[in-house]
Scaffold this active site. Structure first.
Site, PDB file in Angstrom:
ATOM      1  N   GLY A 124       0.799  -1.216   0.000  1.00 54.87           N
ATOM      2  CA  GLY A 124       0.000   0.000   0.000  1.00 54.87           C
ATOM      3  C   GLY A 124       0.834   1.270   0.000  1.00 54.87           C
ATOM      4  N   TYR A 125       0.153   2.395   0.051  1.00 55.80           N
ATOM      5  CA  TYR A 125       0.776   3.708  -0.083  1.00 55.80           C
ATOM      6  C   TYR A 125       1.820   3.965   1.002  1.00 55.80           C
ATOM      7  CZ  TYR A 125       1.032   8.778  -0.772  1.00 55.80           C
ATOM      8  OH  TYR A 125       1.468  10.066  -1.002  1.00 55.80           O
ATOM      9  N   LYS A 131     -10.919   3.271  14.250  1.00 50.06           N
ATOM     10  CA  LYS A 131      -9.563   3.209  14.799  1.00 50.06           C
ATOM     11  C   LYS A 131      -9.595   3.099  16.320  1.00 50.06           C
ATOM     12  CE  LYS A 131      -7.021   5.397  11.024  1.00 50.06           C
ATOM     13  NZ  LYS A 131      -6.146   6.518  10.596  1.00 50.06           N
ATOM     14  N   GLY A 138       2.516   1.408   3.362  1.00 48.95           N
ATOM     15  CA  GLY A 138       3.134   0.122   3.622  1.00 48.95           C
ATOM     16  C   GLY A 138       4.429  -0.106   2.869  1.00 48.95           C
TER      17      GLY A 138
END
Length: 312
Positions: free
Chosen positions: A13-14, A138, A16
């Protein structure tokens, strides 16, 4: 002290992919979860294989296979999850509950960094609908982590430069406007901006640091706390061109939600909290938290005038 072994979940991912690179760069034995769900996504597979070439270890596992997650977790000391929580990509925050269960069963993890890397959800109980779901979910993950007594660090990275700096914080685009720029109110609310590579560097710095154990780490380096007006002025200085400024009142900005799809409404709500309310900077960092640039002064973080140069 030997460096911790790290498992990155969401490594393609962006954020990650940056976490994987930072972990390798700082000398950690780095594992990346390879999920069968990528199917025929050749770009993700090739990215995983590129990590392998750089020294990372690929480990198979799936959120749909509890045993595989437990086995992956048992290989490491630290788990970092970076799965997406933004609505215009994919929104998978609650999948982490399965990862929390696996970490709890494995029993060997010394530190868990869940997928945060944005606004501190603990300070967003007042957030607007529909965008508040990001913060609420979250907080569900945080409570699960703490109930399971899993050691943690929460990384609050504020505004990613790729989404908020290169476009001078304009919604609906990623590059700088050519002639006019919209200012939120008077454009003088302070916001914290971060280069995404620096986010990853600071995150990896925390994992073996006892000072960040069971704490929130805020990424608020002083030279990157800027108003939108200051950001625009840096761009104008770089280009030698003055942009027309158009102010949008908070009332008009919120009214723009009408007729938008869900992802756009979420974006408007978050922009409101950042640029009108000042939720990223309108508080002092207190007990139970640290600020990254103070803990790690050796990190030469990217200033936003330097970040903007690539767009000229």
């Amino acid at each position: 002290m030997a460096k911790s072994k790290v498992l990155v979940v969401g490594g393609t991912g962006y954020i990650g992919r940056r976490i994987v690179k930072a972990s390798l760069a700082q000398g950690h034995e780095t594992y990346v979860l390879q999920r069968p769900e990528i199917g025929l996504d050749i770009e993700k597979l090739q990215m995983l294989l590129s990590f392998k070439k750089e020294g990372a270890l690929l480990v198979e596992g799936s959120f749909n296979d509890h045993k595989s997650l437990v086995e992956a977790v048992r290989k490491v000391d630290v788990v970092i999850c970076t799965i997406s929580g933004v609505h215009f990509r994919s929104h998978n925050i609650l999948l982490q509950l399965k990862l929390v269960d696996a970490i709890k069963e494995a029993g060997n993890v010394k530190r868990f960094l869940p997928s945060e890397f944005g606004t501190d959800p603990a300070r967003m109980g007042h957030a607007l609908e529909p965008g508040r779901v990001t913060f609420d979910e979250k907080m569900i993950i945080r409570r699960a982590i703490e109930d399971a007594k899993i050691p943690f660090t929460y990384v609050v990275a504020n505004c990613f430069a790729g989404y908020f700096v290169g476009n001078l914080s304009q919604m609906g685009r990623l590059t700088p406007p050519k002639d006019k720029v919209y200012l939120y109110g008077d454009g003088n609310v302070k916001v914290a901006f971060m280069d995404e590579d620096d986010v990853a560097t600071y995150a990896i710095k925390t994992i073996d640091d006892p000072r960040t154990l069971n704490k929130t780490l805020y990424l608020r380096p002083p030279e990157n706390i800027l108003t939108q007006t200051q950001l625009v002025e840096k761009w104008e200085k770089l280009t030698g061109k003055e942009l027309e400024k158009i102010s949008i009142s908070d009332t008009d900005f919120l009214a723009s939600m009408e007729g938008m799809d869900l992802a756009e409404q979420v974006g408007v709500g978050h922009f409101y909290h950042f640029f009108y309310e000042g939720c990223l900077t309108n508080f002092e960092i207190g007990e139970g938290a640290e600020e990254a640039s103070k803990l790690y002064p050796e990190v030469q973080y990217t200033r936003m005038e330097d970040y903007l140069k690539i767009y000229t």
